[in-house]
Design an enzyme around this catalytic site. Structure first.
Site, PDB file in Angstrom:
ATOM      1  N   SER A  48       0.846  -1.197   0.000  1.00 19.92           N
ATOM      2  CA  SER A  48       0.000   0.000   0.000  1.00 19.92           C
ATOM      3  C   SER A  48       0.876   1.238   0.000  1.00 19.92           C
ATOM      4  CB  SER A  48      -0.895   0.005   1.243  1.00 19.92           C
ATOM      5  OG  SER A  48      -1.538   1.252   1.413  1.00 19.92           O
ATOM      6  N   TYR A  63      -1.603  -0.572  10.626  1.00 24.59           N
ATOM      7  CA  TYR A  63      -1.675  -0.956   9.217  1.00 24.59           C
ATOM      8  C   TYR A  63      -0.515  -0.348   8.437  1.00 24.59           C
ATOM      9  CZ  TYR A  63      -3.401  -1.247   4.417  1.00 24.59           C
ATOM     10  OH  TYR A  63      -3.529  -1.484   3.066  1.00 24.59           O
TER      11      TYR A  63
END
Length: 254
Positions: A140, A155
């Site tokens: 990501s 995350y």
């Protein structure tokens, strides 16, 4: 990009990027192994994959935070197909959490996003050595910048770790002819934010805002990410390894 007789393992294949990736590989004649927790959704994706070229995928229901279930993925795949050519580490969890939320969210997210990837990859590697296969990790843009409008601290940490895992593993496995790369999406229209705890209304509002601020005026679709994953897994990317590929519609420019 013909993957005829190749065996491709895709985690998180029941929806979003994983589902789009599995269907893309199926269209390229791959034997696809679909990994996920939602068996009904996996069955639906499997049916769509089979329509492409008439090749029946292997479905393995698995919770990646469970070591025994991760080991079963490799055992079943080898029992059925006898080989592994591509591993797509797509599954991930993105729960909202910050430093004031204690250690539990961190432990849960790291167990799914990093530890499970490490374990599955380590179990697949001996088989990838035999086939001179390759690995694509789905990371990501959160790996190198905070998600400004959401508290996703664990995350972000997990994706930064995954990027470094990609680089280090690429160096370690290069002598075996195994390539390792990462795809790092920006905002993508999937059920990711819903699974992370946002309501459907807030998710739609988030996408509308992102559409306006992105330099290209849109967020990515799952198929955009799948396209890059399949390319990196193909022989067309035979000289690419240890690379981080950003697909974010210019998000990192603003």
């Amino acid at each position: 990009m013909d993957f005829c007789d190749k065996v491709v393992v895709v985690t998180g294949a029941s929806s979003g990027i994983g589902a789009a990736t599995a269907k893309y590989f199926a269209r390229e004649s791959a034997n696809v192994v679909l990994i996920g927790r939602n068996e009904n959704a996996l069955n639906e994706i499997a049916a769509e994959c089979e329509k492409a070229k008439g090749i029946k995928p292997l479905i393995i229901k698995a919770e990646l935070s469970n070591d025994d279930e991760v080991k079963n993925i490799v055992t079943k795949t080898i029992e059925v197909f006898g080989r592994i050519d591509v591993l797509v580490n797509n599954a991930g969890y993105g729960g909202k959490a910050g430093i004031l939320d204690g250690i539990e969210p961190y432990d849960h997210i790291m167990k799914t996003n990093v530890r499970a990837v490490y374990l599955l990859t380590s179990l697949c590697t001996p088989h990838l050595v035999k086939t001179k296969g390759n690995i694509v990790n789905v990371s990501s843009v959160a790996a190198f910048r905070p998600i400004k409008d959401l508290h996703f601290l664990p995350y972000c940490i997990s994706k930064a770790a995954l990027d470094q895992f990609t680089r280090c593993l690429a160096v370690e496995l290069a002598k075996y002819g195994i390539r390792v790369n990462s795809v790092n999406p920006g905002a993508t229209r999937t059920n990711f934010v819903l699974a992370a705890g946002l309501s459907k209304e807030k998710a739609e509002e988030l996408y509308k805002v992102r559409d306006k601020v992105m330099p290209l005026g849109k967020v990515a679709e799952s198929e955009d990410i799948a396209d890059m994953i399949v390319f990196l897994a193909s022989n067309r990317a035979r000289s690419i390894t240890g690379a981080i590929h950003v697909i974010d519609n210019g998000e990192n420019l603003v």
